[in-house]
Write an enzyme that holds these catalytic residues in place. Structure first.
Site: not given
Length: 74
Positions: A39-42, A60
């Site tokens: 998963w990656m954040n914006d 992130q």
């Protein structure tokens, strides 16, 4: 003459589409950044280092899951 130009243009598009379709990871976007897994954040903090000639992108990242959670990495 117009037909020849159209055929030439169509052949160019066909070559580009063919090149895109041979991408080994066809289920991933070709333009937008995505991590190999997890998963990656914006993304934020995009900047160009003129000295190195490289772009840097910070985000992130959770390599162990597909949702937000700990541990997070930058």
């Amino acid at each position: 003459m117009l037909l020849q130009a159209f055929i030439f243009l169509l052949a160019g598009f066909a070559a580009k589409i063919s090149a895109l379709m041979t991408n080994e990871t066809s289920d991933r976007p070709l333009v937008h950044f995505t991590p190999n897994k997890g998963w990656m954040n914006d993304p934020n903090g995009l900047w160009y280092d003129a000295k190195e000639g490289k772009w840097h992108l910070y985000f992130q990242y959770n390599p162990n899951d597909t949702v937000w959670g700990l541990p997070l990495f930058w």
